[in-house]
Design a protein around this motif. Structure first.
Motif, PDB file in Angstrom:
ATOM      1  N   ALA A  47       0.822  -1.205   0.000  1.00  0.00           N
ATOM      2  CA  ALA A  47       0.000   0.000   0.000  1.00  0.00           C
ATOM      3  C   ALA A  47       0.858   1.259   0.000  1.00  0.00           C
ATOM      4  O   ALA A  47       0.531   2.246  -0.675  1.00  0.00           O
ATOM      5  N   PHE A  48       1.968   1.238   0.749  1.00  0.00           N
ATOM      6  CA  PHE A  48       2.845   2.408   0.771  1.00  0.00           C
ATOM      7  C   PHE A  48       3.385   2.709  -0.624  1.00  0.00           C
ATOM      8  O   PHE A  48       3.431   3.877  -1.048  1.00  0.00           O
ATOM      9  N   ALA A  49       3.793   1.676  -1.349  1.00  0.00           N
ATOM     10  CA  ALA A  49       4.320   1.888  -2.696  1.00  0.00           C
ATOM     11  C   ALA A  49       3.237   2.393  -3.637  1.00  0.00           C
ATOM     12  O   ALA A  49       3.504   3.215  -4.526  1.00  0.00           O
ATOM     13  N   ALA A  58       9.846  -0.162   2.152  1.00  0.00           N
ATOM     14  CA  ALA A  58       8.736   0.542   2.799  1.00  0.00           C
ATOM     15  C   ALA A  58       8.482   0.002   4.205  1.00  0.00           C
ATOM     16  O   ALA A  58       8.880  -1.119   4.546  1.00  0.00           O
ATOM     17  N   PRO A  59       7.819   0.785   5.053  1.00  0.00           N
ATOM     18  CA  PRO A  59       7.424   0.296   6.387  1.00  0.00           C
ATOM     19  C   PRO A  59       6.558  -0.953   6.298  1.00  0.00           C
ATOM     20  O   PRO A  59       5.824  -1.150   5.321  1.00  0.00           O
ATOM     21  N   THR A  60       6.621  -1.769   7.344  1.00  0.00           N
ATOM     22  CA  THR A  60       5.906  -3.053   7.356  1.00  0.00           C
ATOM     23  C   THR A  60       4.844  -3.123   8.445  1.00  0.00           C
ATOM     24  O   THR A  60       4.298  -4.197   8.708  1.00  0.00           O
ATOM     25  N   ARG A  61       4.555  -1.988   9.073  1.00  0.00           N
ATOM     26  CA  ARG A  61       3.585  -1.968  10.172  1.00  0.00           C
ATOM     27  C   ARG A  61       2.542  -0.872   9.936  1.00  0.00           C
ATOM     28  O   ARG A  61       2.718  -0.005   9.091  1.00  0.00           O
ATOM     29  N   ALA A  62       1.487  -0.940  10.753  1.00  0.00           N
ATOM     30  CA  ALA A  62       0.431   0.071  10.668  1.00  0.00           C
ATOM     31  C   ALA A  62       0.930   1.400  11.225  1.00  0.00           C
ATOM     32  O   ALA A  62       1.522   1.438  12.308  1.00  0.00           O
ATOM     33  N   PRO A 116       2.228  11.846  -0.546  1.00  0.00           N
ATOM     34  CA  PRO A 116       3.465  12.606  -0.470  1.00  0.00           C
ATOM     35  C   PRO A 116       3.154  14.077  -0.160  1.00  0.00           C
ATOM     36  O   PRO A 116       2.077  14.557  -0.494  1.00  0.00           O
ATOM     37  N   PRO A 117       4.099  14.783   0.463  1.00  0.00           N
ATOM     38  CA  PRO A 117       5.437  14.312   0.832  1.00  0.00           C
ATOM     39  C   PRO A 117       5.516  13.648   2.202  1.00  0.00           C
ATOM     40  O   PRO A 117       6.539  13.084   2.543  1.00  0.00           O
ATOM     41  N   GLY A 118       4.424  13.728   3.007  1.00  0.00           N
ATOM     42  CA  GLY A 118       4.493  13.192   4.354  1.00  0.00           C
ATOM     43  C   GLY A 118       4.853  11.726   4.416  1.00  0.00           C
ATOM     44  O   GLY A 118       5.741  11.316   5.178  1.00  0.00           O
ATOM     45  N   ASN A 119       4.188  10.902   3.599  1.00  0.00           N
ATOM     46  CA  ASN A 119       4.471   9.466   3.659  1.00  0.00           C
ATOM     47  C   ASN A 119       5.876   9.138   3.164  1.00  0.00           C
ATOM     48  O   ASN A 119       6.533   8.227   3.668  1.00  0.00           O
ATOM     49  N   ALA A 133       9.110   7.263   5.336  1.00  0.00           N
ATOM     50  CA  ALA A 133       9.487   5.921   4.892  1.00  0.00           C
ATOM     51  C   ALA A 133      10.763   5.406   5.540  1.00  0.00           C
ATOM     52  O   ALA A 133      10.779   4.309   6.107  1.00  0.00           O
ATOM     53  N   ALA A 134      11.837   6.168   5.447  1.00  0.00           N
ATOM     54  CA  ALA A 134      13.133   5.653   5.907  1.00  0.00           C
ATOM     55  C   ALA A 134      13.150   5.338   7.402  1.00  0.00           C
ATOM     56  O   ALA A 134      13.483   4.210   7.800  1.00  0.00           O
ATOM     57  N   PRO A 135      12.809   6.303   8.281  1.00  0.00           N
ATOM     58  CA  PRO A 135      12.890   5.971   9.712  1.00  0.00           C
ATOM     59  C   PRO A 135      11.913   4.889  10.144  1.00  0.00           C
ATOM     60  O   PRO A 135      12.278   4.007  10.935  1.00  0.00           O
ATOM     61  N   LEU A 136      10.694   4.926   9.632  1.00  0.00           N
ATOM     62  CA  LEU A 136       9.710   3.935  10.055  1.00  0.00           C
ATOM     63  C   LEU A 136      10.029   2.550   9.502  1.00  0.00           C
ATOM     64  O   LEU A 136       9.779   1.540  10.159  1.00  0.00           O
TER      65      LEU A 136
END
Length: 242
Positions: free
Chosen positions: A60-62, A158-162, A170-173, A177-180
């Motif tokens: 979903a993130f992608a 991409a993140p793997t959690r809720a 974008p741009p928030g998501n 991406a990287a830290p989460l």
């Protein structure tokens, strides 16, 4: 009316590298996991859910980072179409967050699992029957293949959690991406070790997982990670229960 991508051959979808082929492959795996989820409880249910999360959330993130901006640029009603799916994605995030605090075997948990399955199946149908045929009619095969490669690269990191607080656009998501992703994937490793490791290590691993969850919650609440969101994706904007 365009044909659902569920009923097209790989060649019709643009070949092995096409984003449509990749999407359908993930949807087939999702259906397999949802079938396995039915009737499970306790540790068995948790194991299937963790596999489902590692599939659904990067997928979903992608979509939100790569595909939906393309649809909004190329389709006159792209904003409306993608917003409906973003609302489904948001509900999935909210439902999974609720699951983490519910006890196995309770009617409330069973109801949340049932609703999660329902929303995920609705999401697949909306994408395969409406969004992706529209994208297919707009872009040529070469562009679908390029998008497929880009989408796959983003999905893999991409993140793997809720994360229901982070923007679905974008741009928030993208900033999140990287830290989460780092925190989520560390937690995946810790949780797997907790399920498979020796009993004496379980308390320490549970504590480590809880600590990583706290870190993720602090990151996702940084104000700039909500930049770009449509307020209607929030439960208070859609009338959904949180």
């Amino acid at each position: 009316m365009q044909r659902s991508i569920a009923h097209q051959t790989e060649a019709e979808l643009g070949g092995r590298l096409s984003v449509l082929t990749r999407q359908r492959a993930d949807h087939i795996e999702l259906d397999r996991l949802l079938r396995r989820l039915g009737g499970t409880t306790g540790a068995a249910q948790d194991a299937v859910l963790q596999r489902l999360y590692r599939l659904v959330f990067p997928h979903a993130f992608a979509e939100e980072s790569v595909l939906w901006p393309v649809m909004r640029r190329h389709l006159p009603d792209g904003g409306e179409l993608t917003l409906a799916v973003e609302q489904e994605h948001q509900e999935v995030n909210e439902l999974v967050s609720r699951l983490e605090g519910l006890t196995h075997g309770t009617p409330e948990r069973a109801a949340v699992v049932d609703r999660l399955v329902e929303v995920l199946r609705e999401d697949v149908r909306d994408e395969e029957d409406e969004l992706f045929p529209r994208l297919q009619a707009t872009l040529d095969r070469a562009r679908l293949r390029r998008l497929g490669v880009y989408w796959e690269l983003v999905r893999r990191v991409a993140p793997t959690r809720a994360h229901p607080v982070v923007a679905r656009r974008p741009p928030g998501n993208v900033l999140a991406a990287a830290p989460l992703s780092v925190v989520d994937r560390l937690r995946d490793v810790v949780d797997l070790a907790g399920r498979r490791g020796p009993v004496r290590a379980k308390p320490a691993l549970r504590a480590a997982s809880h600590g990583l969850t706290t870190v993720a919650h602090r990151i996702e609440r940084l104000p700039f990670l909500r930049v770009g969101e449509d307020p209607s994706t929030r439960s208070e904007g859609t009338g959904r229960a949180a």
